[in-house]
Design a protein around this motif. Structure first.
Motif, PDB file in Angstrom:
ATOM      1  N   ASP A  81       0.954  -1.249  -0.046  1.00  0.00           N
ATOM      2  CA  ASP A  81       0.100   0.013  -0.138  1.00  0.00           C
ATOM      3  C   ASP A  81       0.792   1.109  -0.071  1.00  0.00           C
ATOM      4  O   ASP A  81       1.493   1.681   0.867  1.00  0.00           O
ATOM      5  N   GLU A  83       0.526   4.593  -0.347  1.00  0.00           N
ATOM      6  CA  GLU A  83       0.339   5.591   0.327  1.00  0.00           C
ATOM      7  C   GLU A  83       0.178   5.400   2.020  1.00  0.00           C
ATOM      8  O   GLU A  83       1.011   6.383   2.713  1.00  0.00           O
ATOM      9  N   SER A  84      -0.164   4.247   2.276  1.00  0.00           N
ATOM     10  CA  SER A  84       0.111   3.988   3.652  1.00  0.00           C
ATOM     11  C   SER A  84       1.668   3.586   4.028  1.00  0.00           C
ATOM     12  O   SER A  84       2.179   4.306   5.065  1.00  0.00           O
ATOM     13  N   ASN A  87       2.962   7.030   4.271  1.00  0.00           N
ATOM     14  CA  ASN A  87       2.544   7.988   5.685  1.00  0.00           C
ATOM     15  C   ASN A  87       3.244   7.404   6.893  1.00  0.00           C
ATOM     16  O   ASN A  87       3.633   8.118   7.773  1.00  0.00           O
ATOM     17  N   ARG A 104       8.718   6.080  -0.341  1.00  0.00           N
ATOM     18  CA  ARG A 104       7.711   6.084  -1.554  1.00  0.00           C
ATOM     19  C   ARG A 104       8.030   5.573  -2.887  1.00  0.00           C
ATOM     20  O   ARG A 104       7.389   4.559  -3.356  1.00  0.00           O
ATOM     21  N   THR A 108       6.405   2.144  -4.560  1.00  0.00           N
ATOM     22  CA  THR A 108       5.962   2.335  -5.931  1.00  0.00           C
ATOM     23  C   THR A 108       6.516   1.339  -6.899  1.00  0.00           C
ATOM     24  O   THR A 108       5.889   0.525  -7.541  1.00  0.00           O
TER      25      THR A 108
END
Length: 143
Positions: A81, A83-84, A87, A104, A108
């Protein structure tokens, strides 16, 4: 070069609370890891491998990693995930933009990695992370 699991360990240990000391974060990591080991049929040796940044050598070790990934939100539905992960990295790295960006980028790069078996998915995600980090010249010692 350390493996992708370093990111998971750091995110798990640090991401749970910004105000904890290094020792408290380490204790929290071991608590989560040991709970996952119990839940997943893993062993203390599996937890020790994680702490030593070694790839899983048993099915139980793969499942412990899957449990940790899920517990901190890095893996959902047998995939990263992104985005998670970003974060959690933002909390873990106290908002350091370069480190969050690196996390990130790695997430990705591995977002399409999956497997029907969640334990194998976690294992493959970690292998992808290691390879992606190495290919980008990222040393987790610098994160």
């Amino acid at each position: 070069m350390k493996s992708f699991i370093v990111l998971v360990v750091v995110c798990c240990a640090i991401g749970l609370s910004e105000s904890l000391s290094k020792e408290q974060r380490k204790e929290m990591f071991y608590k989560v890891a040991n709970e996952c080991a119990t839940k997943e049929g893993g062993s203390s040796a599996d937890v020790d491998e994680i702490a030593a940044h070694k790839p899983a050598s048993t099915k139980g070790g793969k499942c412990v990693r899957a449990c940790i990934f899920e517990a901190v939100g890095i893996m959902k539905n047998n995939q990263v995930d992104v985005e998670s992960t970003a974060n959690v990295a933002a909390m873990a790295f106290d908002g350091d933009a370069a480190k969050v960006s690196a996390a990130r980028d790695l997430a990705t790069a591995c977002a399409s990695v999956t497997d029907a078996d969640r334990c194998e998915a976690a294992f493959k995600i970690m292998a992808c992370g290691r390879d992606s980090a190495k290919g980008r010249g990222i040393s987790f010692a610098d994160l």
